[in-house]
Design a protein around this motif. Structure first.
Motif, PDB file in Angstrom:
ATOM      1  N   SER B  11      65.498-110.289  94.401  1.00  0.00           N
ATOM      2  CA  SER B  11      64.907-111.562  94.778  1.00  0.00           C
ATOM      3  C   SER B  11      64.681-112.415  93.536  1.00  0.00           C
ATOM      4  CB  SER B  11      63.571-111.311  95.495  1.00  0.00           C
ATOM      5  OG  SER B  11      62.993-112.518  95.925  1.00  0.00           O
ATOM      6  N   VAL B  12      65.090-113.679  93.600  1.00  0.00           N
ATOM      7  CA  VAL B  12      64.884-114.607  92.498  1.00  0.00           C
ATOM      8  C   VAL B  12      64.480-115.965  93.059  1.00  0.00           C
ATOM      9  CG1 VAL B  12      66.537-113.463  90.972  1.00  0.00           C
ATOM     10  CG2 VAL B  12      67.304-115.348  92.434  1.00  0.00           C
ATOM     11  N   SER B  13      63.933-116.809  92.200  1.00  0.00           N
ATOM     12  CA  SER B  13      63.644-118.192  92.563  1.00  0.00           C
ATOM     13  C   SER B  13      64.878-119.037  92.276  1.00  0.00           C
ATOM     14  CB  SER B  13      62.452-118.722  91.772  1.00  0.00           C
ATOM     15  OG  SER B  13      61.299-117.959  92.040  1.00  0.00           O
ATOM     16  N   PRO B  14      65.029-120.151  92.965  1.00  0.00           N
ATOM     17  CA  PRO B  14      66.169-121.031  92.699  1.00  0.00           C
ATOM     18  C   PRO B  14      66.228-121.419  91.226  1.00  0.00           C
ATOM     19  CG  PRO B  14      65.065-121.706  94.706  1.00  0.00           C
ATOM     20  CD  PRO B  14      64.200-120.650  94.082  1.00  0.00           C
ATOM     21  N   GLN B  16      66.951-119.421  88.777  1.00  0.00           N
ATOM     22  CA  GLN B  16      66.856-118.231  87.940  1.00  0.00           C
ATOM     23  C   GLN B  16      68.172-117.455  87.974  1.00  0.00           C
ATOM     24  OE1 GLN B  16      63.368-116.046  89.339  1.00  0.00           O
ATOM     25  NE2 GLN B  16      62.158-116.911  87.670  1.00  0.00           N
ATOM     26  N   GLN B  78      71.375-120.372  93.556  1.00  0.00           N
ATOM     27  CA  GLN B  78      71.042-121.435  94.499  1.00  0.00           C
ATOM     28  C   GLN B  78      70.724-120.845  95.862  1.00  0.00           C
ATOM     29  OE1 GLN B  78      74.050-124.505  94.353  1.00  0.00           O
ATOM     30  NE2 GLN B  78      74.041-124.563  92.110  1.00  0.00           N
ATOM     31  N   VAL B  79      70.049-121.611  96.673  1.00  0.00           N
ATOM     32  CA  VAL B  79      69.648-121.120  97.991  1.00  0.00           C
ATOM     33  C   VAL B  79      70.866-120.669  98.787  1.00  0.00           C
ATOM     34  CG1 VAL B  79      68.583-121.756 100.178  1.00  0.00           C
ATOM     35  CG2 VAL B  79      67.556-122.514  98.024  1.00  0.00           C
ATOM     36  N   GLU B  82      72.164-116.971  98.871  1.00  0.00           N
ATOM     37  CA  GLU B  82      71.526-115.900  99.650  1.00  0.00           C
ATOM     38  C   GLU B  82      72.569-115.235 100.528  1.00  0.00           C
ATOM     39  OE1 GLU B  82      66.774-116.412 100.401  1.00  0.00           O
ATOM     40  OE2 GLU B  82      68.147-116.493 102.102  1.00  0.00           O
ATOM     41  N   THR B 106      67.905-112.490  97.879  1.00  0.00           N
ATOM     42  CA  THR B 106      67.029-113.533  98.420  1.00  0.00           C
ATOM     43  C   THR B 106      66.763-114.560  97.325  1.00  0.00           C
ATOM     44  OG1 THR B 106      65.978-111.953  99.918  1.00  0.00           O
ATOM     45  CG2 THR B 106      64.815-114.016  99.495  1.00  0.00           C
ATOM     46  N   VAL B 107      66.965-115.819  97.651  1.00  0.00           N
ATOM     47  CA  VAL B 107      66.704-116.902  96.697  1.00  0.00           C
ATOM     48  C   VAL B 107      65.674-117.827  97.336  1.00  0.00           C
ATOM     49  CG1 VAL B 107      67.682-118.762  95.310  1.00  0.00           C
ATOM     50  CG2 VAL B 107      69.077-116.749  95.860  1.00  0.00           C
ATOM     51  N   LEU B 108      64.434-117.715  96.892  1.00  0.00           N
ATOM     52  CA  LEU B 108      63.378-118.582  97.430  1.00  0.00           C
ATOM     53  C   LEU B 108      62.239-118.750  96.444  1.00  0.00           C
ATOM     54  CD1 LEU B 108      61.054-116.360  98.103  1.00  0.00           C
ATOM     55  CD2 LEU B 108      62.271-116.084 100.231  1.00  0.00           C
TER      56      LEU B 108
END
Lengths: 119, 108
Positions: B11-14, B16, B78-79, B82, B106-108
């Protein structure tokens, strides 16, 4: 356009048989090593087996869970790949894909055909 | 039987960098390939022969391999990235193809 179209899926009882077909177009089928890959509901990709081109011996290899029960064959005159599935088990329930690598960095998948093994 | 091991989820944030690993004993001698699969769709090849990118795949996707581990890196995730990601390779004989168990990104 390079295309693979599977057919033959359906509902079958445990212990039964089914034959899947994969019609190929847009590339030289006779030169291609063709594979079947399956994906059970909610699960990952699982390689089923492969048949080499006749010029490379036409031999087959299978994953352990299907060896002895499944048979892959090809008819180069019809550009068609087959998967004969015998002694089917509930765990064989999956979407079955036909798959080919046509060139470096270029492969093709069919749309998949669903096989359900249930009593 | 030969296995390729992937983490079940990453899981990462957009924006990253996401790194997904694939380990297997034959990887020092066999190429790794990576697929992206979105829900209900056929897999799409994103990396072949350890580090090559097919035509049409964004530059943010890259691959590397060292020893028994191959890595898919998505720089600036990017989202729309996912998806489930699968590595695949062959056993040491080259006769059997093996897929890793897959990693849900998961990208959120």
């Amino acid at each position: 356009e390079v295309q693979l179209v599977e057919s033959g899926g359906g509902l079958v009882k445990p212990g039964g048989s089914l034959r899947l077909s994969c019609a190929a177009s847009g590339f030289t089928f006779s030169n291609a090593w063709m594979s079947w890959v399956r994906q059970a509901p909610g699960k990952g990709l699982e390689w089923v087996g492969r048949i080499k081109s006749k010029t490379d011996g036409g031999t087959t290899d299978y994953a352990a869970p299907v060896k002895g029960r499944f048979t892959i064959s090809r008819d180069d005159s019809k550009n068609t790949l087959y998967l004969q599935m015998n002694s089917l088990k509930t765990e064989d329930t999956a979407v079955y894909y036909c798959w080919v690598v046509v060139d470096y960095g270029m492969d093709v998948w069919g749309q998949g055909t669903t096989v359900t093994v249930s009593s | 039987s030969y296995e390729l091991t992937q983490p079940p989820s990453v899981s990462v944030s957009p924006g990253q960098t996401a790194r997904i690993t694939c380990s297997g004993d034959a990887l020092p001698k066999k190429y790794a390939y990576w697929y992206q699969q979105k829900s209900g769709q056929a897999p799409v090849l994103v990396i072949y022969e350890d580090s090559k990118r097919p035509s049409g795949i964004p530059e943010r996707f890259s691959g590397s391999s060292s020893g028994t581990m191959a890595t898919l890196t998505i720089s600036g995730a990017q989202v729309e990235d996912e998806a489930d990601y699968y590595c695949y390779s062959t056993d040491s004989s080259g006769n059997l193809v093996v897929f890793g168990g897959g990693t849900k990104l998961t990208v959120l």
